[in-house]
Enzyme design. Structure first.
Site, PDB file in Angstrom:
ATOM      1  N   ARG A  56      33.850  57.140   2.565  1.00  0.00           N
ATOM      2  CA  ARG A  56      33.818  58.215   3.561  1.00  0.00           C
ATOM      3  C   ARG A  56      34.991  59.172   3.321  1.00  0.00           C
ATOM      4  O   ARG A  56      34.845  60.386   3.404  1.00  0.00           O
ATOM      5  CB  ARG A  56      33.870  57.626   4.987  1.00  0.00           C
ATOM      6  CG  ARG A  56      32.664  56.755   5.326  1.00  0.00           C
ATOM      7  CD  ARG A  56      32.603  56.405   6.801  1.00  0.00           C
ATOM      8  NE  ARG A  56      33.658  55.517   7.257  1.00  0.00           N
ATOM      9  CZ  ARG A  56      33.579  54.182   7.301  1.00  0.00           C
ATOM     10  NH1 ARG A  56      32.467  53.577   6.896  1.00  0.00           N
ATOM     11  NH2 ARG A  56      34.584  53.455   7.749  1.00  0.00           N
ATOM     12  N   LYS A 146      35.172  68.757  20.454  1.00  0.00           N
ATOM     13  CA  LYS A 146      33.776  69.083  20.730  1.00  0.00           C
ATOM     14  C   LYS A 146      33.064  67.883  21.347  1.00  0.00           C
ATOM     15  O   LYS A 146      33.435  66.721  21.101  1.00  0.00           O
ATOM     16  CB  LYS A 146      33.062  69.571  19.472  1.00  0.00           C
ATOM     17  CG  LYS A 146      32.468  68.477  18.622  1.00  0.00           C
ATOM     18  CD  LYS A 146      30.997  68.711  18.331  1.00  0.00           C
ATOM     19  CE  LYS A 146      30.286  67.408  18.069  1.00  0.00           C
ATOM     20  NZ  LYS A 146      29.031  67.526  17.372  1.00  0.00           N
ATOM     21  N   GLU A 187      28.890  71.753  23.946  1.00  0.00           N
ATOM     22  CA  GLU A 187      27.677  71.726  23.110  1.00  0.00           C
ATOM     23  C   GLU A 187      26.462  71.125  23.821  1.00  0.00           C
ATOM     24  O   GLU A 187      26.163  69.940  23.673  1.00  0.00           O
ATOM     25  CB  GLU A 187      27.963  70.947  21.812  1.00  0.00           C
ATOM     26  CG  GLU A 187      26.792  70.980  20.833  1.00  0.00           C
ATOM     27  CD  GLU A 187      27.064  70.245  19.510  1.00  0.00           C
ATOM     28  OE1 GLU A 187      28.197  69.770  19.309  1.00  0.00           O
ATOM     29  OE2 GLU A 187      26.142  70.146  18.708  1.00  0.00           O
ATOM     30  N   LYS A 229      28.814  75.881  21.771  1.00  0.00           N
ATOM     31  CA  LYS A 229      28.078  75.521  20.548  1.00  0.00           C
ATOM     32  C   LYS A 229      26.635  75.185  20.934  1.00  0.00           C
ATOM     33  O   LYS A 229      26.311  74.034  21.213  1.00  0.00           O
ATOM     34  CB  LYS A 229      28.766  74.332  19.870  1.00  0.00           C
ATOM     35  CG  LYS A 229      28.021  73.814  18.648  1.00  0.00           C
ATOM     36  CD  LYS A 229      28.898  72.930  17.779  1.00  0.00           C
ATOM     37  CE  LYS A 229      28.091  72.300  16.668  1.00  0.00           C
ATOM     38  NZ  LYS A 229      28.927  71.730  15.610  1.00  0.00           N
TER      39      LYS A 229
HETATM   40  P1  13P Z   1      24.219  70.234  12.638  1.00  0.00           P
HETATM   41  O1  13P Z   1      24.594  71.631  12.215  1.00  0.00           O
HETATM   42  O2  13P Z   1      23.911  69.329  11.504  1.00  0.00           O
HETATM   43  O3  13P Z   1      23.171  70.238  13.719  1.00  0.00           O
HETATM   44  O4  13P Z   1      25.538  69.615  13.263  1.00  0.00           O
HETATM   45  C1  13P Z   1      26.068  70.187  14.392  1.00  0.00           C
HETATM   46  C2  13P Z   1      27.014  69.290  15.078  1.00  0.00           C
HETATM   47  O5  13P Z   1      27.024  69.193  16.281  1.00  0.00           O
HETATM   48  C3  13P Z   1      28.011  68.577  14.311  1.00  0.00           C
HETATM   49  O6  13P Z   1      29.260  68.811  14.917  1.00  0.00           O
END
Ligand code: 13P
Length: 362
Positions: A56, A146, A187, A229
């Protein structure tokens, strides 16, 4: 209505606002690499590697050591383990990122679990010890966080229960982040899964966002020190009617105009399973649509920035440089798209056409 309220101290307001604005600086966006260990494990398995801490680390080192990464990347979202990892020469990732003028951030939600008595909907965990974890991440050098809450479109979903839960959880999270000096990226993710049309997605996105901003206000969240987001407003993956980038852009910006206050400095979209090219073309159309756009509109992509990188790297050190070039290609395409200057098809990438997987887990 009780009327007692207060604002964060001026110094904290200034810090949060400056960080949020730096993340959405013109022509730049976010590289999201906060896949969980389970999520990255699937990607490692696909290139024949075991899901070990070192593998990773090797993969994320490839990303962060890319020359000129900061040209179109202002910030990156890390997973807990990554905050403490180092490059082969012993440089902490966070130090490397700071030297490159890339702001480190951290995923702080602890994943989705079933929402009791709902139709297969979820809630997101991680609030209990969040202040302590935020304080620790801030000490390590992170400047934003986030938290993702997925919402599923079905015949009877998202439910009022799920929308209200999402709004409350995101508002509580945002308030705790700000109390510890981290900019919260909020988000609410209306998933691509389903066969609904674009109109349904628009209405659901509007209802979810309206609830989220009501809750953020109720919790006295300082909006100038936040970022959003969201998903783009598209038809579901299984919908037979496809829409043009212009239709997607109009629906997306209309939904945002109706619900997101102009005090929010920026909106950085997730890619949600769109292909790399779709994610760039739609972002470009969003930045060209003839509607008011009071916020910066940019990217915070995971899959749509990394699909080609994984394909090209294929787990082999010999392919590192070529994989880094793929990353630069996509960050440049999206940097231009955030300015409305990307020409569709001009960045040909190695990745597959679609990044969609049903019930995707990060
Ligand atoms: P994706 O762009 O793959 O949907 O990922 C967004 C996300 O929330 C990762 O932080």
């Amino acid at each position: 209505m009780p009327t007692y309220f207060s604002y964060p101290e001026p110094a904290l307001q200034k810090e949060l606002k400056a960080t949020a604005e730096a993340i959405v600086a013109p022509g730049k966006g976010i590289l999201a690499v906060d896949e969980t260990n389970e999520g990255i494990g699937k990607l490692l398995a696909a290139v024949g590697l075991q899901n070990t801490e070192n593998n990773r680390r090797r993969y994320r080192q490839l990303l962060f050591t890319t020359d000129n990464l900061s040209e179109h990347v202002s910030a990156t979202i890390l997973f807990d383990e990554t905050v403490y990892q180092k490059t082969d020469d012993g440089t902490p990732f966070i130090e490397l990122l700071k030297k490159k003028n890339i702001i480190p951030g951290i995923k702080v939600d602890m994943d989705a679990v079933p929402l009791f008595l709902s139709l297969d909907e979820v809630t997101t965990q991680g609030l209990d010890n969040l202040a302590t974890r935020c304080a620790e991440y801030k000490k390590q050098g992170c400047r934003f966080a986030k938290w993702r809450c997925p919402l599923k479109i079905g015949e009877h979903t998202p439910s009022v229960q799920a929308i209200n839960d999402t709004a409350q959880v995101l508002a509580k999270y945002a308030s705790i982040c700000q109390s510890q000096g981290l900019v919260p990226i909020v988000e609410p993710d209306v998933l691509l899964d389903g066969d609904h049309d674009i109109v349904r997605n628009q209405k659901v996105s509007e209802q979810a966002l309206a609830a989220v901003y009501k809750a953020l206000n109720d919790h006295h969240v300082f909006l100038e020190g936040t970022l959003l987001k969201p998903n783009m407003v598209t038809p579901g993956h299984g919908c037979s009617k496809k829409n043009t980038p212009q239709e997607i852009a109009t629906a997306t910006v209309t939904a945002l105009l109706r619900t997101v206050p102009a005090a929010v400095p920026g909106i950085a979209f997730l890619s949600g399973g769109l292909s790399e090219e779709e994610a760039s073309v739609y972002l470009n159309a969003i930045n060209r649509v003839s509607l008011k756009r009071p916020w910066a509109l940019t990217f915070s992509y995971g899959r749509a920035l990394q699909a080609s990188v994984w394909k090209t790297w294929a787990g082999k050190d010999a392919n590192t440089k070529a994989a880094q070039l793929e990353l630069l290609k996509r960050t440049k395409a999206n940097g231009l798209a955030s300015l409305g200057k990307y020409e569709g098809g001009s960045a040909t990438s190695a990745g597959s056409k679609s990044n969609y997987a049903a019930n995707h887990r990060y």
